[in-house]
Write a protein that holds these residues in place. Sequence first.
Motif: not given
Length: 215
Positions: A6-18
């Motif tokens: 959970l976090g705003p756009p650009g928080a790094g969710k996609g990077t961490q998910a990968r």
Amino acid sequence: MNIILLGPPGAGKGTQARHLVETRNMVQLSTGDMLREAKDSGTEMGQVVADVMARGALVTDEIVIGLIREKLTDKTSHGGFIFDGFPRTLAQADALGDLMAAEGQTLDAVIEMRVDDEALVGRITARSTCGSCGEVYNDNTKPIPADGKCTSCGGTEFKRRADDNEESLKTRLMAYYKQTSPLIGYYYAKDMLETVDGLAAIDEVQTSIAGVLDR
Ligand code: AMP
């Protein structure tokens, strides 16, 4: 383990998910990626959402809940689901709880990636991804290598998201604060919320998230 990032756009969710997909065999469920795919392949639903996404507003709960419902029936063996960019409203959060219960699954943690707004604007307007594998780059902190090849797959095509501009970002941030940030309280009250510093270096954030998952 099934988790929400959970976090705003650009928080790094996609990077961490990968990273979690690579290291823990987890399955990333990014509604943003699913919607972009629908848009790019020109499906009827893709055409409906294209304009909303370009503006940075949220598409309807019905559409995204439908996308997630389809994915949750995946019975192949994996390390758990990472919900990335979903849920974004309280109605989606309620629906996710119901869908998980219906599948006999549990949601184990909600990891809030906390960042400040100024950093977000800088991150988003500087980001690009590899067109082949989705590796995320940033003009300032992680530039595309000088030889023009993706460090992860060697691909040479890079793209920037159409909604990664300052105008759409304002709408996306407003949507986050108005519609998504109430989920922080929602999951806190359910005793599921964990918070990590999303402004730390990528590997430090990885370590913090691993700490939550291994606890
Ligand atoms: P993202 O890639 O997560 O930043 O999402 C890109 C865009 O897709 C958002 O700005 C919304 O327009 C749409 N979107 C993605 N996920 C959702 C969601 N869970 N609910 C509503 N709209 C979404």
